[in-house]
Enzyme design. Structure first.
Site, PDB file in Angstrom:
ATOM      1  N   TYR A  38       0.841  -1.202   0.000  1.00  0.00           N
ATOM      2  CA  TYR A  38       0.000   0.000   0.000  1.00  0.00           C
ATOM      3  C   TYR A  38       0.879   1.256   0.000  1.00  0.00           C
ATOM      4  CZ  TYR A  38      -3.733   3.161   1.642  1.00  0.00           C
ATOM      5  OH  TYR A  38      -4.640   4.180   1.778  1.00  0.00           O
TER       6      TYR A  38
ATOM      7  N   GLY B  63       3.097   1.522  -3.098  1.00  0.00           N
ATOM      8  CA  GLY B  63       2.229   1.719  -4.263  1.00  0.00           C
ATOM      9  C   GLY B  63       1.777   3.170  -4.345  1.00  0.00           C
TER      10      GLY B  63
ATOM     11  N   GLY C  36      -2.320   0.356  23.135  1.00  0.00           N
ATOM     12  CA  GLY C  36      -3.313   1.407  22.839  1.00  0.00           C
ATOM     13  C   GLY C  36      -2.761   2.798  23.054  1.00  0.00           C
TER      14      GLY C  36
ATOM     15  N   ARG D 125      -3.570   8.406  16.620  1.00  0.00           N
ATOM     16  CA  ARG D 125      -4.054   8.712  15.277  1.00  0.00           C
ATOM     17  C   ARG D 125      -4.865   9.999  15.394  1.00  0.00           C
ATOM     18  NH1 ARG D 125      -1.133   5.033  14.507  1.00  0.00           N
ATOM     19  NH2 ARG D 125      -1.327   3.258  13.091  1.00  0.00           N
TER      20      ARG D 125
ATOM     21  N   ARG E  25       0.619   9.562  14.578  1.00  0.00           N
ATOM     22  CA  ARG E  25       0.319  10.193  13.295  1.00  0.00           C
ATOM     23  C   ARG E  25      -0.569  11.409  13.532  1.00  0.00           C
ATOM     24  NH1 ARG E  25      -2.503   6.314   9.740  1.00  0.00           N
ATOM     25  NH2 ARG E  25      -0.550   5.343   9.231  1.00  0.00           N
TER      26      ARG E  25
END
Ligand code: NAD
Ligand code: UDP
Length: 324
Positions: A147, A150, A209, A213, A279
């Protein structure tokens, strides 16, 4: 409202694609949705079938496509790790051959072309938050590489077509986005947690955890897409679009339990290989070039998404009862 355009949306029957088709039709455009239904469904766009400006074509973007259009949004590609890792060779082909075919189509028709790239081009980032100038930390041989690499190669192709053939390109790097029409079983964290909570089943936390994000609600994202597509030719991107509000996965689980009133408990599961630790988008460029910033807070977006999955689960139960 501007002049009516003929717009191709690849991956148009998927989660983001279906919202984009809806928005473009609402603006009065002629929309051609192309999809091979690998992860998308006709059900995602069934409510648009009555609109004479809407057309759907079953087609795999790894094969050439000959249609006449003014703009192309290239979204075709499975986006969730379990789906893109199911057939990794096809995933790379979809990004790379798909980009070559769509860029070829744009070159022939002189259409403006938009690429749905991803924050995954940054890999497991060692710069935080991630600006577009950061070149990333991707493992080229790991399970996420089909992914990530690509999508990186697709960006390369977009910029080479821009330099070599003077195409008008727009590249957006999407950060985790959620909302109605996410696939209930695609393993992404927001859909997993909501479905688990609504069923009072254990909420699966991968690792401790503590990984983070940043979650953007789909309507905010689509607004960013449209604004980017409508910028002048000098704006090519890549531009980050995402919500800079950063949460740990544990915080997300707790929020979902609170908003659903669920009796679910948290359970720890092994952390998948190459799972990025943190992120968060730096959206300075989106603010400057698009005047864009997210407007929907996580609680508000989660409530809308929970309502969608709640209705879906009730409907499925009803269907199952009828079937029995
Ligand atoms: P999705 O899986 O719901 O949609 C992808 C669509 O592409 C599906 O309808 C699928 O059937 C179709 N597709 C896959 N391979 C194809 C092929 N070879 N030919 C034609 N159609 C094909 O995922 P999504 O979340 O809607 O993602 C849409 C795009 O946005 C993808 O390119 C994804 O990489 C990108 N993106 C999404 C997110 C996110 O958080 N949702 C984040 C970063 C990037
Ligand atoms: N995750 C989790 N439980 C789940 C699904 C995902 O803890 O049931 C974690 C996953 O390990 C990752 C984060 O949630 O750290 C986001 O995962 P997702 O697959 O949604 O997206 P991506 O890893 O591509 O950002």
């Amino acid at each position: 409202m501007g002049p009516r355009k003929r717009i191709l949306v690849t991956g148009g029957a998927g989660f983001l694609g279906s919202h984009l088709c809806e928005r473009l039709l609402a603006e009065g455009h002629d929309v051609l949705c192309v999809d091979n239904y690998f992860t998308g469904t006709k059900a995602n766009v069934a409510h648009l079938f009555d609109n004479p400006m809407f057309e759907v074509m079953r087609h795999d973007v790894t094969f050439p496509l000959y249609v006449e259009v003014d703009e192309i949004y290239n979204l075709a590609c499975p986006a969730s790790p379990i789906h893109y890792q199911h057939d990794p060779v096809q995933t790379t082909k979809t990004s790379v051959h798909g980009a070559i075919n769509m860029l070829g189509l744009a070159k022939r028709t002189r259409a403006k072309i938009f690429q749905a790239s991803t924050s995954e081009v940054y890999g497991d980032p060692d710069v935080h938050p991630q600006p577009e100038s950061y070149r990333g930390n991707v493992n080229p041989i790991g399970p996420r590489a089909c992914y990530d690499e690509g999508k990186r190669c697709a960006e390369t192709l977009f910029f080479d077509y821009w330099r070599q053939h003077k195409l008008r390109i727009k590249v957006v790097r999407i950060f985790n986005t959620y909302g109605p029409r996410m696939h209930p079983n695609d393993g992404r964290v927001v859909s997993n947690f909501i479905v688990q909570a609504l069923k009072n089943e254990p909420i699966t936390i991968y690792g401790e955890g503590t990984q983070t994000r940043s979650f953007c609600y789909v309507d905010d994202l689509i607004e960013g897409f449209i604004r980017l597509m409508n910028t002048g030719d000098e704006i090519t991107g890549p531009i980050n679009i995402g919500n800079p509000g950063e949460f740990t996965i544990r915080q997300l689980a707790e929020k979902v339990i609170e908003l659903t009133g669920s009796r679910s408990k948290l359970v720890k599961m092994p952390l998948p290989a190459d799972d990025p630790l943190q992120r968060k988008p730096d959206i300075t460029l989106a603010k400057k070039h698009l005047g864009w910033a997210p407007t929907i807070a996580l609680d508000e977006g989660l409530k809308k998404t929970i309502a969608y999955f709640d209705a879906l689960l009730k409907e499925n139960k009803a269907v199952a009862r009828v079937g029995r």
